[in-house]
Design a protein around this motif. Structure first.
Motif, PDB file in Angstrom:
ATOM      1  N   UNK A 123       0.627  -1.203   0.139  1.00  0.00           N
ATOM      2  CA  UNK A 123       0.317  -0.137  -0.032  1.00  0.00           C
ATOM      3  C   UNK A 123       0.957   1.302  -0.169  1.00  0.00           C
ATOM      4  N   UNK A 124       2.092   1.335   0.803  1.00  0.00           N
ATOM      5  CA  UNK A 124       2.760   2.713   0.668  1.00  0.00           C
ATOM      6  C   UNK A 124       3.751   2.304  -0.346  1.00  0.00           C
ATOM      7  N   UNK A 125       3.922   1.793  -1.272  1.00  0.00           N
ATOM      8  CA  UNK A 125       4.902   1.305  -1.946  1.00  0.00           C
ATOM      9  C   UNK A 125       4.973   2.323  -2.407  1.00  0.00           C
ATOM     10  N   UNK A 126       4.137   3.323  -3.812  1.00  0.00           N
ATOM     11  CA  UNK A 126       4.656   4.594  -4.044  1.00  0.00           C
ATOM     12  C   UNK A 126       5.381   5.456  -3.375  1.00  0.00           C
ATOM     13  N   UNK A 127       4.878   5.577  -2.435  1.00  0.00           N
ATOM     14  CA  UNK A 127       5.370   6.667  -1.548  1.00  0.00           C
ATOM     15  C   UNK A 127       6.718   6.431  -1.128  1.00  0.00           C
ATOM     16  N   UNK A 128       7.210   5.182  -0.666  1.00  0.00           N
ATOM     17  CA  UNK A 128       8.261   4.829  -0.594  1.00  0.00           C
ATOM     18  C   UNK A 128       9.555   5.019  -1.914  1.00  0.00           C
ATOM     19  N   UNK A 129       8.696   4.517  -3.401  1.00  0.00           N
ATOM     20  CA  UNK A 129       9.072   4.845  -4.283  1.00  0.00           C
ATOM     21  C   UNK A 129       9.685   6.379  -4.322  1.00  0.00           C
ATOM     22  N   UNK A 130       8.897   6.875  -4.339  1.00  0.00           N
ATOM     23  CA  UNK A 130       8.919   9.104  -4.258  1.00  0.00           C
ATOM     24  C   UNK A 130       9.963   8.848  -3.579  1.00  0.00           C
ATOM     25  N   UNK A 131       9.923   8.372  -2.481  1.00  0.00           N
ATOM     26  CA  UNK A 131      11.299   9.661  -1.450  1.00  0.00           C
ATOM     27  C   UNK A 131      11.890   9.185  -1.933  1.00  0.00           C
ATOM     28  N   UNK A 132      12.184   7.327  -2.160  1.00  0.00           N
ATOM     29  CA  UNK A 132      13.669   7.464  -2.903  1.00  0.00           C
ATOM     30  C   UNK A 132      13.749   8.663  -4.156  1.00  0.00           C
ATOM     31  N   UNK A 133      12.698   8.077  -4.936  1.00  0.00           N
ATOM     32  CA  UNK A 133      14.090   9.156  -6.081  1.00  0.00           C
ATOM     33  C   UNK A 133      13.747  11.292  -5.680  1.00  0.00           C
ATOM     34  N   UNK A 134      13.606  11.229  -5.286  1.00  0.00           N
ATOM     35  CA  UNK A 134      14.177  12.211  -4.165  1.00  0.00           C
ATOM     36  C   UNK A 134      15.492  12.235  -3.551  1.00  0.00           C
ATOM     37  N   UNK A 135      15.557  11.008  -2.518  1.00  0.00           N
ATOM     38  CA  UNK A 135      16.477  10.941  -2.116  1.00  0.00           C
ATOM     39  C   UNK A 135      17.915  11.504  -2.787  1.00  0.00           C
ATOM     40  N   UNK A 136      17.268  10.396  -3.436  1.00  0.00           N
ATOM     41  CA  UNK A 136      18.332  10.135  -5.271  1.00  0.00           C
ATOM     42  C   UNK A 136      18.970  11.411  -6.512  1.00  0.00           C
ATOM     43  N   UNK A 137      17.603  12.306  -6.052  1.00  0.00           N
ATOM     44  CA  UNK A 137      18.122  13.280  -7.119  1.00  0.00           C
ATOM     45  C   UNK A 137      18.597  14.611  -6.142  1.00  0.00           C
ATOM     46  N   UNK A 138      18.776  14.296  -4.945  1.00  0.00           N
ATOM     47  CA  UNK A 138      18.721  15.769  -3.339  1.00  0.00           C
ATOM     48  C   UNK A 138      20.450  15.147  -3.703  1.00  0.00           C
ATOM     49  N   UNK A 139      20.884  13.679  -3.707  1.00  0.00           N
ATOM     50  CA  UNK A 139      22.338  13.331  -3.325  1.00  0.00           C
ATOM     51  C   UNK A 139      23.012  13.408  -4.802  1.00  0.00           C
ATOM     52  N   UNK A 140      22.221  13.269  -5.885  1.00  0.00           N
ATOM     53  CA  UNK A 140      22.536  13.475  -7.337  1.00  0.00           C
ATOM     54  C   UNK A 140      23.658  15.204  -7.737  1.00  0.00           C
ATOM     55  N   UNK A 141      22.319  15.811  -6.996  1.00  0.00           N
ATOM     56  CA  UNK A 141      22.853  17.453  -6.829  1.00  0.00           C
ATOM     57  C   UNK A 141      24.073  17.486  -6.566  1.00  0.00           C
ATOM     58  N   UNK A 142      23.950  17.209  -4.802  1.00  0.00           N
ATOM     59  CA  UNK A 142      25.493  17.179  -4.165  1.00  0.00           C
ATOM     60  C   UNK A 142      26.938  17.147  -4.482  1.00  0.00           C
ATOM     61  N   UNK A 143      26.205  16.156  -5.117  1.00  0.00           N
ATOM     62  CA  UNK A 143      28.328  15.185  -5.903  1.00  0.00           C
ATOM     63  C   UNK A 143      28.493  16.231  -7.144  1.00  0.00           C
ATOM     64  N   UNK A 144      29.590  16.475  -7.359  1.00  0.00           N
ATOM     65  CA  UNK A 144      30.206  17.903  -8.087  1.00  0.00           C
ATOM     66  C   UNK A 144      31.219  16.771  -8.270  1.00  0.00           C
ATOM     67  N   UNK A 145      31.343  17.441  -9.971  1.00  0.00           N
ATOM     68  CA  UNK A 145      32.461  16.201 -11.631  1.00  0.00           C
ATOM     69  C   UNK A 145      33.360  16.666 -10.662  1.00  0.00           C
TER      70      UNK A 145
END
Length: 61
Positions: free
Chosen positions: A27-49
């Motif tokens: 029942x909460x799979x979609x919410x967990x997937x959305x939360x993980x997507x946001x977390x991945x996006x945040x980590x990707x933005x913090x990492x610099x070349x």
């Protein structure tokens, strides 16, 4: 109650608890997937070349 009936009730209770846990996760799979997507996006933005600290304008003059 006999020991057999108690054992059957324990097995049924464990099965219902497991089913409730599975339903909660599904029942909460979609919410967990959305939360993980946001977390991945945040980590990707913090990492610099590794080349971000070079000033390209000075290198090509």
């Amino acid at each position: 109650m006999s020991k057999t009936a108690q054992m059957v009730l324990k097995i049924v209770a464990a099965g219902l608890a497991f089913a409730a846990l599975v339903c909660l996760i599904v029942g909460s799979w979609q919410d967990m997937a959305k939360g993980c997507g946001c977390l991945k996006e945040r980590l990707r933005k913090r990492r610099c070349s590794e080349y971000d600290d070079y000033n390209d304008a000075e290198l090509y003059q």
